[in-house]
Design a protein around this motif. Structure first.
Motif, short mmCIF file in Angstrom:
data_model
loop_
_atom_site.label_atom_id
_atom_site.label_comp_id
_atom_site.label_asym_id
_atom_site.label_seq_id
_atom_site.Cartn_x
_atom_site.Cartn_y
_atom_site.Cartn_z
N PHE A 278 -4.21 15.81 -6.14
CA PHE A 278 -4.05 17.27 -6.13
C PHE A 278 -2.86 17.72 -5.29
CE2 PHE A 278 -8.79 18.42 -7.05
CZ PHE A 278 -8.59 18.00 -8.36
N GLY A 279 -2.47 16.91 -4.31
CA GLY A 279 -1.38 17.32 -3.44
C GLY A 279 0.00 17.09 -4.01
N VAL A 280 0.10 16.53 -5.21
CA VAL A 280 1.40 16.23 -5.82
C VAL A 280 1.77 17.33 -6.81
CG1 VAL A 280 2.76 14.54 -7.11
CG2 VAL A 280 0.94 13.76 -5.56
N ASP A 281 2.93 17.93 -6.60
CA ASP A 281 3.40 19.02 -7.45
C ASP A 281 4.01 18.45 -8.73
OD1 ASP A 281 4.55 21.21 -8.64
OD2 ASP A 281 5.63 21.89 -6.87
N PRO A 282 3.45 18.79 -9.89
CA PRO A 282 3.99 18.27 -11.15
C PRO A 282 5.40 18.77 -11.49
CG PRO A 282 1.77 19.12 -11.45
CD PRO A 282 2.24 19.58 -10.11
N THR A 283 5.87 19.78 -10.76
CA THR A 283 7.22 20.31 -11.04
C THR A 283 8.26 19.79 -10.07
OG1 THR A 283 6.94 22.27 -9.64
CG2 THR A 283 6.16 22.42 -11.91
N ALA A 284 7.84 19.07 -9.02
CA ALA A 284 8.78 18.58 -8.01
C ALA A 284 9.36 17.24 -8.42
CB ALA A 284 8.09 18.47 -6.66
N ARG A 285 10.67 17.10 -8.30
CA ARG A 285 11.34 15.84 -8.63
C ARG A 285 11.22 14.86 -7.47
NH1 ARG A 285 11.11 16.52 -13.87
NH2 ARG A 285 11.91 18.56 -14.47
N THR A 286 11.05 13.59 -7.79
CA THR A 286 10.98 12.58 -6.75
C THR A 286 12.37 12.28 -6.23
OG1 THR A 286 11.08 10.84 -8.43
CG2 THR A 286 8.91 11.52 -7.71
N SER A 287 12.43 11.70 -5.04
CA SER A 287 13.70 11.45 -4.36
C SER A 287 14.63 10.59 -5.22
CB SER A 287 13.44 10.75 -3.03
OG SER A 287 14.64 10.40 -2.40
N GLY A 288 15.85 11.10 -5.42
CA GLY A 288 16.87 10.35 -6.15
C GLY A 288 16.58 10.15 -7.62
N SER A 289 15.70 10.99 -8.19
CA SER A 289 15.32 10.80 -9.59
C SER A 289 15.06 12.15 -10.23
CB SER A 289 14.06 9.93 -9.67
OG SER A 289 13.53 9.91 -10.97
N GLU A 290 15.12 12.18 -11.54
CA GLU A 290 14.76 13.37 -12.30
C GLU A 290 13.29 13.33 -12.71
OE1 GLU A 290 16.59 16.19 -13.00
OE2 GLU A 290 17.84 15.25 -11.46
N ASN A 291 12.59 12.31 -12.28
CA ASN A 291 11.19 12.14 -12.66
C ASN A 291 10.27 12.80 -11.64
OD1 ASN A 291 12.22 10.64 -14.75
ND2 ASN A 291 11.89 8.67 -13.74
N VAL A 292 9.00 12.92 -12.01
CA VAL A 292 8.01 13.53 -11.11
C VAL A 292 6.99 12.48 -10.70
CG1 VAL A 292 8.32 15.82 -12.06
CG2 VAL A 292 6.59 14.33 -13.04
N GLY A 293 6.27 12.78 -9.61
CA GLY A 293 5.36 11.81 -9.02
C GLY A 293 3.98 11.78 -9.62
N ALA A 294 3.06 11.16 -8.87
CA ALA A 294 1.72 10.84 -9.38
C ALA A 294 0.78 12.03 -9.24
CB ALA A 294 1.17 9.63 -8.64
N PHE A 295 0.99 13.04 -10.06
CA PHE A 295 0.17 14.24 -10.00
C PHE A 295 -1.14 14.05 -10.77
CE2 PHE A 295 3.01 14.87 -13.64
CZ PHE A 295 2.14 15.25 -14.65
N PHE B 122 0.84 -1.19 0.00
CA PHE B 122 0.00 0.00 0.00
C PHE B 122 0.88 1.25 0.00
CE2 PHE B 122 -2.95 -3.20 1.52
CZ PHE B 122 -4.14 -2.84 0.90
N GLY B 123 0.24 2.41 0.05
CA GLY B 123 0.97 3.66 0.01
C GLY B 123 1.99 3.80 1.12
N SER B 124 1.70 3.22 2.29
CA SER B 124 2.62 3.31 3.41
C SER B 124 3.92 2.54 3.17
CB SER B 124 1.96 2.79 4.69
OG SER B 124 1.57 1.43 4.54
N ASN B 125 3.91 1.64 2.17
CA ASN B 125 5.10 0.87 1.84
C ASN B 125 5.94 1.52 0.75
OD1 ASN B 125 2.74 -1.68 2.03
ND2 ASN B 125 4.35 -1.49 3.55
N ILE B 126 5.38 2.51 0.08
CA ILE B 126 6.01 3.03 -1.14
C ILE B 126 6.35 4.51 -0.95
CG2 ILE B 126 5.63 3.50 -3.59
CD1 ILE B 126 3.75 1.02 -3.58
N VAL B 127 7.66 4.81 -0.91
CA VAL B 127 8.14 6.17 -0.73
C VAL B 127 8.75 6.71 -2.01
CG1 VAL B 127 9.72 7.67 0.55
CG2 VAL B 127 8.51 5.82 1.73
N ASP B 128 9.72 5.99 -2.52
CA ASP B 128 10.36 6.38 -3.78
C ASP B 128 10.80 5.13 -4.51
OD1 ASP B 128 13.03 5.62 -2.91
OD2 ASP B 128 13.12 7.49 -1.78
#
Length: 741
Positions: free
Chosen positions: A660-677, A134-140
């Motif tokens: 809605f809480g995910v910023d499309p311009t913010a990079r995910t930890s240790g990556s150049e990619n962005v999260g689930a916006f 679940f979400g609590s298991n997945i950080v990056d």
């Protein structure tokens, strides 16, 4: 044999998709486009016939029946040998898939197994069939790859592995997309209803979404996707599924479900169709659906029948009761009569799914921890005797589920502390005792275990390298894949194709030049996609570069005080109560145009006058029209809110209110990619301001509302907007009582 043919079909689909994508890259067409002359159904027919007429791929030859038979025989021999070597308790453990959301008294999120030796030891006590994340298991990305690898390595060190051999986990996650997306650092997807809204592009959209999810899941080590939902909407008054469904048309659902599966399968990930028998309710509370067999036959059952014909490997059963389909049973008090959830019904699981539809793959229950397996919805009676949450109670649920025909028991309880460790010891020994006592036949256990082992063998899991020696390479590969710019580009393209113009009295597109515009979000989180869309529109010249932007949600003010264009961003709801301020009212009354986001979910409560969020939209609507401003309703979830605001100047649908809480311009930890916006709302806002078209069409029928004498709103049985509808450009002024085809 049909599963081997399905695997070859997936290979053909992959090759054809790649070939077309390469061709499209040379000619400037979209990524992974199917041939314009062929619908996805045609591609499926070609694959079934093992004939491909384009791209030079016809050199491939289908596996012969003899080769199929040899492979099947070898696999069956291996499965039988493994099953025969297992003790009864080991077999039962293979039928269980626990969750590991947290561990210990402090309920620490399980993200690093190495830091939780107690949990690692607990997992080694039994060789479970799998785990669900679940979400609590997945950080990056890196953390998730390491967690899954550590889970597989730890499982290989279990005591059972030394006697029965290493049987790697099925690692599952709910990655339906949209509102249900566990990969917070990955690609959220637009959600199934938005895919359905892409009309003639829908099968391609489903294929592309499935492909993206399959690639990201496989890169992380997740081998089972608990999705898609191929439920068919039957009742909007109590719809727990919301935008998780493709359509209310079973044929559309069937086609899009298959396309999604084909996309996921390109990466070898197992698709789980849910929730059989497909009546369109995924509520977290006890629910009863009163559908006849005839109604179901033209709805969800048709979609599941097609899925089985197309080689479905895994099916999740519903936790809903079906009084008109099932047999009445006594509740725990020995007096009250009611019905078990479909998951516990032999008539539904064995009779309908296995015998009538011919499904011999793996059946997984819905989460057994849910309230649906405690309370009968129509009577409120408790299903079984004993204290709820104890092994004694849950063994009765397990007995019914296994005897009904289920193979995997999903989350009997969360494996989160030492009490849960003892629970699972007793749960496994308790089910084994039921077998020895004759309450559950050993043949029934063997059937399930062989199905599970067969599924693992078919996907190469029994030969998995659990050492983790290549983990650094896999981490780097996963970082390139999960949440990649290429994946988000496809997602955004699908979101843009889904934007639907339900009504337009000639006010669209809004001008971002010399206008006073108020954009009202539902909650503070709406600020992120709104601001992201405004920035994009300003860069594209659709909103003046010096426009005065007053963001009352985060307090930021930008642009020139003397600018001819002004935009105010605010919200009307704090998550619990109405927060439509006098200051917001004044801004609306001073505006030329107002765009108001509305997110109505399941059931009728959200449509009533006393609902705080509905009160906020209603006040904005009234203020705007009283002051002569144009009012645009942006429906960002289930589009039934259109029925409450038929006098809006324009109605636009986006179909997703999550992320809605995910910023499309913010990079995910240790990556150049962005999260689930959330890609849907920015796409809709861009279209509202003229930066894009609105090519979407309604994927469901929207019924009309009427106000009852007691002041409540209810559907009146008439269809206001028909499936497939989109408003013309420009639209004529439409009276409130007109229906739309």
């Amino acid at each position: 044999m049909k599963y081997i043919r399905k695997t070859f079909k997936l290979l053909l689909c992959t090759v054809m998709t790649l070939a077309v994508a390469l061709s499209a890259g040379c000619s400037g067409n979209g990524e992974n486009a199917l041939p314009d002359s062929a619908a996805f159904g045609d591609l499926s027919e070609e694959a079934d016939a093992f004939e491909v007429s384009s791209g030079g791929v016809d050199a491939f030859e289908a596996p012969s029946d003899e080769a199929d038979s040899i492979r099947e025989a070898d696999m069956e021999a291996r499965v039988s040998q493994m099953s025969d070597a297992m003790s009864l308790e080991q077999k039962v453990a293979q039928m269980i898939m626990p969750a590991i959301r947290t561990w210990g008294r402090k309920r620490q999120g399980v993200t690093n197994l190495s830091a939780l030796p107690g949990l690692a030891e607990a997992l080694r006590r039994h060789q479970y069939g799998g785990v669900i994340l679940f979400g609590s298991n997945i950080v990056d990305t890196e953390q998730t790859v390491r967690l899954i690898q550590n889970l597989q390595t730890n499982n290989a060190q279990s005591a059972d592995a030394t006697t029965a051999g290493v049987i790697p986990y099925l690692v599952a996650a709910d990655q339906e997309g949209g509102a249900v997306a566990r990969l917070t650092m990955g690609t959220r997807g637009t959600g199934s209803m938005a895919i359905g809204a892409t009309g003639g592009e829908a099968e391609q959209s489903a294929l592309d979404t499935g492909r993206i999810f399959g690639e990201e899941l496989a890169a992380l080590g997740i081998n089972v996707n608990l999705g898609p939902c191929i439920d068919v909407i039957t009742d909007l008054t109590d719809l727990g599924m919301s935008t998780r469904v493709f359509s209310d048309d079973s044929k559309i659902v069937s086609k899009l479900g298959e396309a999604f599966m084909m996309g996921v399968g390109q990466s070898g990930v197992i698709t789980t169709y849910k929730h059989f028998p497909g009546a369109g309710d995924g509520s977290d509370y006890p629910t009863s659906i009163r559908l006849t067999r005839e109604q179901l036959e033209t709805g969800g059952l048709l979609a599941f029948r097609k899925a089985v014909e197309n080689g479905a490997e895994m099916v999740m059963t519903s936790a809903t009761t079906f009084p008109l389909l099932d047999d009445e049973v006594l509740m725990a008090d020995g007096v009250t009569k009611g019905y078990y959830p479909a998951t516990l019904s032999p008539k539904i699981v064995t009779g309908m799914l296995r015998e009538e539809l011919g499904f011999d793959g793996v059946v997984i229950t819905d989460a057994l921890e849910m309230e649906q397996f405690v309370t009968e919805p129509d009577t409120g009676a408790v299903l079984f005797s004993g204290r709820v949450g104890t092994v004694k109670y849950d063994l009765q649920t397990a007995e019914k589920a296994i005897n009904a025909g289920c193979d995997i028991l999903l989350i009997p309880t969360d494996l989160n502390d030492e009490d849960a460790v003892r629970y699972y010891d007793d749960y496994i020994s308790g089910i084994s005792a039921l077998v020895r006592e004759g309450a559950v036949s050993e043949q029934r256990i063997d059937e399930s275990v062989r199905r599970i082992l067969r599924l693992k063998a078919r996907h190469g899991l029994l030969d998995m390298d659990t050492s983790g020696e290549d983990i650094e390479r896999r981490i780097e590969t996963a970082k390139q894949i999960v949440g990649s710019a290429a994946h988000h580009a496809v997602e955004s393209d699908i979101a843009a194709k889904a934007v639907t113009r339900l009504k337009d009295n000639g006010v669209l597109p809004l001008s971002g030049k010399g206008n006073r515009v108020v954009i009202i979000g539902r909650t503070n989180y709406d600020n992120i996609p709104i601001r992201y869309a405004i920035d994009s529109l300003m860069r594209g010249g659709f909103i003046d570069a010096d426009a005065r932007i007053e963001n009352r949600i985060d307090g930021e003010i930008s642009g020139s005080e003397n600018a001819s264009t002004s935009i105010v961003i605010d919200r009307y709801y704090d998550g619990k109560t109405l927060s439509y301020s006098n200051r917001l009212s004044r801004a609306v009354r001073n505006a030329d145009a107002v765009v108001c986001l509305s997110a109505v979910g399941a059931g009728m409560d959200a449509l009533q006058d006393n609902n705080p969020a509905m009160m906020g939209v209603s006040r904005a609507f009234s203020d705007a029209h009283e002051a002569g401003a144009k009012f645009v309703l942006l429906s960002d979830n289930l589009p039934v809110d259109a029925t409450r605001f038929q006098n809006a100047d324009a109605i636009v649908c986006a179909y997703l209110s999550a992320g809605f809480g995910v910023d499309p311009t913010a990079r995910t930890s240790g990556s150049e990619n962005v999260g689930a916006f959330n890609a849907n709302v920015p796409a809709a806002l861009r279209a509202i301001f003229g930066a894009a078209d609105m090519p979407g069409t309604l994927p469901i029928n929207i019924p009309d509302l009427e106000k009852k004498p007691d002041g409540t709103w209810a559907y009146n049985g008439e269809i206001l907007y028909k499936r497939g509808f989109s408003a013309p450009i420009p639209a004529l002024s439409i009276s409130q009582n007109e229906k739309h085809t």
